[in-house]
Scaffold this motif. Structure first.
Motif, PDB file in Angstrom:
ATOM      1  N   ALA A   1     -17.280 -17.777  -6.391  1.00  0.00           N
ATOM      2  CA  ALA A   1     -16.646 -18.589  -7.428  1.00  0.00           C
ATOM      3  C   ALA A   1     -16.900 -20.033  -7.019  1.00  0.00           C
ATOM      4  O   ALA A   1     -16.965 -20.342  -5.827  1.00  0.00           O
TER       5      ALA A   1
ATOM      6  N   THR B   1      -9.123  -6.460 -10.157  1.00  0.00           N
ATOM      7  CA  THR B   1      -8.227  -7.326  -9.388  1.00  0.00           C
ATOM      8  C   THR B   1      -8.993  -7.950  -8.226  1.00  0.00           C
ATOM      9  O   THR B   1      -9.946  -7.367  -7.698  1.00  0.00           O
ATOM     10  N   VAL B   2      -8.567  -9.145  -7.847  1.00  0.00           N
ATOM     11  CA  VAL B   2      -9.246  -9.883  -6.778  1.00  0.00           C
ATOM     12  C   VAL B   2      -8.431  -9.773  -5.496  1.00  0.00           C
ATOM     13  O   VAL B   2      -7.216  -9.987  -5.494  1.00  0.00           O
TER      14      VAL B   2
ATOM     15  N   ARG C   1     -15.280 -14.364  -3.027  1.00  0.00           N
ATOM     16  CA  ARG C   1     -14.233 -13.565  -3.642  1.00  0.00           C
ATOM     17  C   ARG C   1     -14.645 -12.096  -3.603  1.00  0.00           C
ATOM     18  O   ARG C   1     -15.829 -11.779  -3.665  1.00  0.00           O
ATOM     19  N   TRP C   2     -13.667 -11.232  -3.511  1.00  0.00           N
ATOM     20  CA  TRP C   2     -13.918  -9.793  -3.511  1.00  0.00           C
ATOM     21  C   TRP C   2     -13.131  -9.201  -4.664  1.00  0.00           C
ATOM     22  O   TRP C   2     -11.908  -9.244  -4.684  1.00  0.00           O
ATOM     23  N   ARG C   3     -13.864  -8.646  -5.611  1.00  0.00           N
ATOM     24  CA  ARG C   3     -13.252  -8.052  -6.799  1.00  0.00           C
ATOM     25  C   ARG C   3     -13.291  -6.531  -6.663  1.00  0.00           C
ATOM     26  O   ARG C   3     -14.349  -5.946  -6.466  1.00  0.00           O
ATOM     27  N   ARG C   4     -12.139  -5.910  -6.799  1.00  0.00           N
ATOM     28  CA  ARG C   4     -12.053  -4.444  -6.774  1.00  0.00           C
ATOM     29  C   ARG C   4     -12.648  -3.872  -8.068  1.00  0.00           C
ATOM     30  O   ARG C   4     -12.737  -4.583  -9.071  1.00  0.00           O
TER      31      ARG C   4
ATOM     32  N   GLU D   1     -18.517 -11.692  -4.557  1.00  0.00           N
ATOM     33  CA  GLU D   1     -19.057 -12.648  -5.524  1.00  0.00           C
ATOM     34  C   GLU D   1     -18.644 -14.046  -5.109  1.00  0.00           C
ATOM     35  O   GLU D   1     -17.748 -14.230  -4.291  1.00  0.00           O
TER      36      GLU D   1
END
Length: 192
Positions: A3, A30-31, A23-26, A1
């Motif tokens: 930001a 959590t990022v 950004r990579w969100r699990r 995603e």
């Protein structure tokens, strides 16, 4: 995603644009820190496809904001070293901007100083081609590479982003303050 980190005009306090940050969100929310996944993308070559996605998404978000009645502000996007070496980068970015029907002046590409100096002749050609398409160019992490100031005058650059290693202690370290002031003076003199 993506930001978006806002940029502000220090004279007026008004928003002056934003920087798109990957950004990579699990799945648990959590990022993952960029320092953990960006090097893997670079090593595997996936950064080229991800970089194209970032550009496409930034263009789509800009169009959506405009359609929502927001004042158009420029968005900057980082270009990876691997992307920068791609021979068709200017054509691909041009096609993305055209497909989004976006004013190219709303997109600023951030290229690190060290990327520009790896192959200066390629860099000059590519930056001029991107600029000719109406895109803005910023040199990121300025002051940490070994750039030739004579090359700097050959790039159609809109901004220099001074490396944080100088800015972090600018209020406490007279040497850092002197370097930052010198870079600002030079940039203004060159019309950045």
């Amino acid at each position: 995603e993506l930001a978006y980190q806002p940029k502000f005009d220090l004279r007026t306090g008004a928003p002056g644009g934003a920087e798109a940050l990957l950004r990579w969100r699990r799945p648990d929310g959590t990022v993952v820190a960029p320092g953990e996944f960006i090097p893997v993308l670079e090593e595997t070559g996936l950064i080229v496809q991800v970089g194209d996605w970032v550009l496409r998404q930034a263009c789509a978000d800009l169009k959506a904001w405009q359609a929502g009645g927001l004042r158009p502000l420029p968005v900057s996007v980082n270009v990876s070293a691997r992307q920068f070496r791609e021979q068709d980068l200017d054509a691909r970015i041009g096609a993305l901007v055209e497909a989004a029907r976006l004013d190219p002046a709303l997109l600023e590409l951030e290229i690190t100083e060290s990327q520009l100096m790896q192959d200066p002749e390629h860099a000059v050609r590519l930056v001029k081609a991107l600029h000719a398409r109406g895109l803005r160019i910023a040199i990121d992490d300025f002051g940490t590479g070994y750039s030739s100031l004579s090359y700097l005058t050959r790039f159609p650059v809109s901004a220099l982003k001074i490396d944080r290693s100088f800015v972090d202690d600018v209020l406490y370290d007279p040497a850092d303050a002197a370097i930052v002031l010198t870079i600002i003076y030079m940039a203004h003199t060159l019309g950045f």
